[in-house]
Design an enzyme around this catalytic site. Structure first.
Site, PDB file in Angstrom:
ATOM      1  N   SER A 141       0.937  -1.061   0.208  1.00 52.69           N
ATOM      2  CA  SER A 141       0.348  -0.026  -0.170  1.00 52.69           C
ATOM      3  C   SER A 141       1.359   1.285  -0.164  1.00 52.69           C
ATOM      4  CB  SER A 141      -0.732  -0.271   1.298  1.00 52.69           C
ATOM      5  OG  SER A 141      -1.171   0.946   2.108  1.00 52.69           O
ATOM      6  N   TYR A 154      -2.741  -0.948  10.526  1.00 55.34           N
ATOM      7  CA  TYR A 154      -2.593  -1.557   8.785  1.00 55.34           C
ATOM      8  C   TYR A 154      -0.994  -0.944   8.472  1.00 55.34           C
ATOM      9  CZ  TYR A 154      -3.772  -0.932   3.993  1.00 55.34           C
ATOM     10  OH  TYR A 154      -3.685  -1.280   2.525  1.00 55.34           O
TER      11      TYR A 154
END
Ligand code: NAD
Length: 259
Positions: A141, A154
């Site tokens: 990401s 995350y």
């Protein structure tokens, strides 16, 4: 790529499904993984099989459980003979300030988004070394490169995936196996749709304001990244033309991490 076999974790939805379809289109047998409605999954496997004339195996392994990952590898070997391509894509998100972050959510995010990828790599690497060809693609990401508030687990997992990818690339460099991480910006999948109300609650603003001022504010193009763009990059990394691309952390984020 014709006749090779790919495991794509978390491929019943969103980015993973797009990647599975793009690899199937290139003639690759696919192990589809992830949760969801059984009838819908079986319609997806039928559709991919009929459209691309490749083998499609569905395996509902929970990526948080190493023994289920090992079973998925064994089923892949018995069905297709081995593992050539591994796409670690399964991932979840939870949005909350650190002081309020539920520890069980932290554990689940690290287990699925980071530790699951470690186990899958560890178990697939011997197949790839044996055939002196392999591709590991970790869907990280933009949060592997930069942070955002309220996404501690995350961001930690995705930074970890970048480190894991580079380490594996070095260990496999002389074995014909590449390992890379793709770092998408925002893609409008169920994972992002779900966090709009969570972000709105954490920030005390409307869902519309989250889309405009939080999500797309980070992306200079002001457009969501398309699933098809990530799928095409993944498919390219699997070609022989990409055999010198290894250990790379590749943003596909509309300029987000150029800030
Ligand atoms: P999604 O929610 O649409 O899909 C997630 C997939 O993972 C589903 O198939 C789900 O069933 C599966 N999954 C979840 N937990 C699992 C588990 N324990 N075991 C097996 N499968 C499991 O999400 P998405 O947006 O397509 O995300 C895919 C990946 O892309 C994730 O790793 C995510 O972090 C990453 N990513 C997404 C975006 C985005 O904006 N959507 C941006 C950057 C990175």
């Amino acid at each position: 790529m014709q006749g090779k076999t790919a495991i794509v974790t978390g491929s019943t939805s969103g980015i993973g499904l797009g990647i599975a379809a793009a690899l199937a289109e290139s003639g690759v047998n696919i192990v589809l993984n992830g949760f969801g409605d059984r009838d819908e999954i079986s319609r997806t496997t039928d559709r991919l099989r009929e459209a691309h004339h490749v083998g499609i195996l569905y395996c509902g392994a929970n990526i948080a459980d190493p023994s289920e990952i090992a079973d998925m590898m064994d089923r892949t070997r018995s069905e297709f003979g081995g593992i050539d391509i591994l796409v670690n894509n399964a991932g979840i998100q939870h949005v909350a300030p650190v002081e309020e972050f539920p520890p069980e959510k932290w554990d689940a995010i690290i287990a699925i988004n980071l530790t699951g990828a470690f186990h899958a790599c560890r178990l697939a690497m011997p197949d790839m070394k044996r055939s002196r060809w392999g591709r590991i693609i970790n869907i990280a990401s933009a949060h592997a490169l930069v942070a955002s508030p309220f996404k501690s687990a995350y961001v930690a997992a995705k930074h970890g995936i970048a480190g894991l990818t580079k380490t594996i690339a070095l260990e496999l460099a002389e074995h014909g196996v590449t390992a890379n991480a793709i770092c998408p910006g925002y893609v409008l999948t169920p994972l992002v749709e779900k966090q709009i109300p969570e972000q709105a609650a954490a920030r005390g603003i409307s869902g519309e304001a989250v889309m405009r001022d939080v999500l797309l504010a980070a992306q200079p193009t002001k457009k969501f990244v398309e699933v098809s763009e990530i799928a095409a990059l993944t498919a390219f990394l699997c070609t022989n033309a990409a055999s010198s691309i290894t250990g790379s952390i590749l943003p596909i984020d509309g300029g987000w991490t150029s800030h």
